[in-house]
Motif scaffolding. Structure first.
Motif, PDB file in Angstrom:
ATOM      1  N   LEU A 225       0.802  -1.219   0.000  1.00  0.00           N
ATOM      2  CA  LEU A 225       0.000   0.000   0.000  1.00  0.00           C
ATOM      3  C   LEU A 225       0.837   1.272   0.000  1.00  0.00           C
ATOM      4  CD1 LEU A 225      -2.779  -1.080   2.530  1.00  0.00           C
ATOM      5  CD2 LEU A 225      -2.777  -1.266   0.035  1.00  0.00           C
ATOM      6  N   GLY A 226       2.134   1.131   0.303  1.00  0.00           N
ATOM      7  CA  GLY A 226       3.004   2.301   0.279  1.00  0.00           C
ATOM      8  C   GLY A 226       2.795   3.240   1.445  1.00  0.00           C
ATOM      9  N   ARG A 227       2.254   2.739   2.547  1.00  0.00           N
ATOM     10  CA  ARG A 227       2.096   3.530   3.760  1.00  0.00           C
ATOM     11  C   ARG A 227       2.161   2.577   4.942  1.00  0.00           C
ATOM     12  NH1 ARG A 227      -3.436   2.721   2.181  1.00  0.00           N
ATOM     13  NH2 ARG A 227      -4.768   2.259   3.997  1.00  0.00           N
ATOM     14  N   PRO A 228       2.619   3.038   6.112  1.00  0.00           N
ATOM     15  CA  PRO A 228       2.792   2.122   7.246  1.00  0.00           C
ATOM     16  C   PRO A 228       1.461   1.651   7.826  1.00  0.00           C
ATOM     17  CG  PRO A 228       3.303   4.375   7.889  1.00  0.00           C
ATOM     18  CD  PRO A 228       3.115   4.398   6.412  1.00  0.00           C
ATOM     19  N   ILE A 229       1.341   0.339   7.991  1.00  0.00           N
ATOM     20  CA  ILE A 229       0.197  -0.272   8.661  1.00  0.00           C
ATOM     21  C   ILE A 229       0.715  -0.870   9.965  1.00  0.00           C
ATOM     22  CG2 ILE A 229      -1.693  -1.923   8.493  1.00  0.00           C
ATOM     23  CD1 ILE A 229      -1.809   0.300   6.395  1.00  0.00           C
ATOM     24  N   ARG A 230       0.074  -0.543  11.075  1.00  0.00           N
ATOM     25  CA  ARG A 230       0.530  -0.961  12.403  1.00  0.00           C
ATOM     26  C   ARG A 230      -0.273  -2.159  12.885  1.00  0.00           C
ATOM     27  NH1 ARG A 230      -0.626   0.171  17.980  1.00  0.00           N
ATOM     28  NH2 ARG A 230      -2.599   1.162  17.360  1.00  0.00           N
ATOM     29  N   TYR A 231       0.399  -3.071  13.561  1.00  0.00           N
ATOM     30  CA  TYR A 231      -0.268  -4.205  14.186  1.00  0.00           C
ATOM     31  C   TYR A 231      -0.503  -3.902  15.658  1.00  0.00           C
ATOM     32  CZ  TYR A 231      -0.807  -8.947  16.148  1.00  0.00           C
ATOM     33  OH  TYR A 231      -1.244 -10.061  16.828  1.00  0.00           O
ATOM     34  N   ALA A 232      -1.765  -3.692  16.018  1.00  0.00           N
ATOM     35  CA  ALA A 232      -2.138  -3.499  17.417  1.00  0.00           C
ATOM     36  C   ALA A 232      -2.491  -4.860  18.007  1.00  0.00           C
ATOM     37  CB  ALA A 232      -3.331  -2.550  17.519  1.00  0.00           C
ATOM     38  N   GLN A 233      -2.135  -5.075  19.262  1.00  0.00           N
ATOM     39  CA  GLN A 233      -2.355  -6.367  19.901  1.00  0.00           C
ATOM     40  C   GLN A 233      -3.134  -6.185  21.212  1.00  0.00           C
ATOM     41  OE1 GLN A 233       1.172  -8.938  19.996  1.00  0.00           O
ATOM     42  NE2 GLN A 233       2.262  -7.431  18.745  1.00  0.00           N
ATOM     43  N   PRO A 234      -4.431  -5.946  21.120  1.00  0.00           N
ATOM     44  CA  PRO A 234      -5.212  -5.721  22.340  1.00  0.00           C
ATOM     45  C   PRO A 234      -5.449  -7.018  23.103  1.00  0.00           C
ATOM     46  CG  PRO A 234      -6.663  -5.869  20.466  1.00  0.00           C
ATOM     47  CD  PRO A 234      -5.262  -5.942  19.914  1.00  0.00           C
ATOM     48  N   GLY A 235      -5.817  -6.862  24.367  1.00  0.00           N
ATOM     49  CA  GLY A 235      -6.280  -8.008  25.125  1.00  0.00           C
ATOM     50  C   GLY A 235      -7.685  -8.388  24.697  1.00  0.00           C
ATOM     51  N   ALA A 236      -8.193  -9.461  25.256  1.00  0.00           N
ATOM     52  CA  ALA A 236      -9.478  -9.994  24.823  1.00  0.00           C
ATOM     53  C   ALA A 236     -10.619  -8.994  25.022  1.00  0.00           C
ATOM     54  CB  ALA A 236      -9.778 -11.286  25.581  1.00  0.00           C
ATOM     55  N   ILE A 237     -10.661  -8.324  26.188  1.00  0.00           N
ATOM     56  CA  ILE A 237     -11.765  -7.403  26.457  1.00  0.00           C
ATOM     57  C   ILE A 237     -11.706  -6.197  25.532  1.00  0.00           C
ATOM     58  CG2 ILE A 237     -12.767  -5.856  28.175  1.00  0.00           C
ATOM     59  CD1 ILE A 237     -11.970  -7.878  30.318  1.00  0.00           C
ATOM     60  N   ARG A 238     -10.495  -5.627  25.379  1.00  0.00           N
ATOM     61  CA  ARG A 238     -10.386  -4.446  24.508  1.00  0.00           C
ATOM     62  C   ARG A 238     -10.702  -4.806  23.058  1.00  0.00           C
ATOM     63  NH1 ARG A 238      -6.589  -0.974  21.935  1.00  0.00           N
ATOM     64  NH2 ARG A 238      -4.774  -2.309  22.327  1.00  0.00           N
ATOM     65  N   TYR A 239     -10.296  -6.005  22.632  1.00  0.00           N
ATOM     66  CA  TYR A 239     -10.630  -6.417  21.275  1.00  0.00           C
ATOM     67  C   TYR A 239     -12.140  -6.558  21.115  1.00  0.00           C
ATOM     68  CZ  TYR A 239     -11.780  -9.384  17.380  1.00  0.00           C
ATOM     69  OH  TYR A 239     -12.380  -9.887  16.248  1.00  0.00           O
TER      70      TYR A 239
END
Length: 309
Positions: A225-239
């Protein structure tokens, strides 16, 4: 009615094959494969007009609601073979789906190819397990197409996060996941309908060639895509809250996806198979190929037409 170990014979060869969920990614692939093989297809969806818009007069378009008996007769009458997809909003299959399947059996359905999940036989929390259990004792010839995690989940379920917020929010930690393309899954399901004797009463786990971490997934998306994509890793409740409030998932789907991602985080979702190669005689579609093919869908509207070549 055939015994559980029997398969439909040639008597139904000229009859329509029913495809439920026909306008979805997998259902559409099943329909196209069957049409390419010269079969008559009865394509079912919640909205018959949407089915007609997608396939025109190439199919028999019907409206199906598993929870509405008034739609069952037109859908199942005269059908011996069908592809079964569980609508994601139906999280209680014993109440919401099995009555329709019982009706289909009484109408003469002899073979059901069911889109299930990888390791569904080990994960009794997912609704697919209850449908598999019913099919095993139904007297109907069954094939379970147990798909690993779809590429297309990133272009549908997680579309808004990637396109609008440049992030992927899933609680999978550093666990790897076996990905697969819906086109490959649909082609395998169609093969089971086209050759019922070979695939009768078998479970086919369908994956691609790679088990990828979500960190690797966002690296591929960033490059494509030519732009930074971030991997967020929430806990179960936040997800769960994010999926419900931002991705607008029904709670049943939130719980199913949470179970899937938890399995990945625990290192139990990385198993690979050769099913695509064995059944279709070709390599599976890779995630990099999928990302390149579909990259336009993750491009914000204001940037359409400015994709890198």
């Amino acid at each position: 009615m055939p015994h559980a170990n029997e398969v439909p014979g040639t008597a139904g060869a000229t009859e329509a094959i029913l495809v439920t969920g026909a306008t979805g990614n997998v259902g559409r692939a099943v329909v196209e494969a069957l049409l390419n093989a010269g079969k008559t297809v009865r394509a079912a969806g919640r909205d018959r007009d949407a089915v007609r818009k997608m396939f025109g007069d190439r199919v028999e378009a019907v409206s199906l609601d598993f929870t509405d008996p008034s739609t069952w007769t037109a859908t199942f009458s005269g059908v011996r073979q069908m592809f079964l997809l569980r609508p994601p909003q139906l999280g209680k299959p014993k109440k919401q789906m099995l009555p329709a399947l019982e009706f289909a059996r009484r109408q003469g359905v002899e073979q059901i190819v069911f889109l299930s999940l990888q390791d569904a036989e080990k994960n009794k929390v997912v609704p697919h397990a209850a449908i598999e259990s019913w099919l095993r004792t139904s007297g109907i010839s069954w094939t379970f197409v147990r798909a690993s995690f779809f590429h297309q989940n990133l272009s549908t379920t997680h579309l808004m996060d990637i396109r609008d917020r440049n992030e992927l929010v899933v609680p999978a930690g550093s666990g790897a996941t076996a990905f697969v393309d819906a086109e490959d899954v649909g082609a395998v399901a169609a093969a089971a309908l086209l050759d019922p004797h070979t695939y009768s009463n078998k479970a086919l786990t369908v994956t691609g060639d790679e088990a990828l971490t979500y960190e690797r997934i966002v690296q591929i998306l960033t490059s494509e895509l030519g732009r930074p994509i971030r991997y967020a890793q929430p806990g179960a409740i936040r997800y769960a809250l994010h999926a419900r409030r931002r991705l607008l998932m029904p709670w049943t789907m939130v719980l199913v996806t949470l179970a899937i991602y938890t399995t990945a985080r625990m290192g139990m979702a990385a198993g690979l198979t050769q099913t695509v190669r064995d059944v279709l005689g070709r390599d599976p579609i890779s995630f990099a190929q999928f990302a390149h093919r579909e990259r336009g869908i993750w491009t914000p509207q204001s940037n359409r037409g400015h994709l890198p070549s």
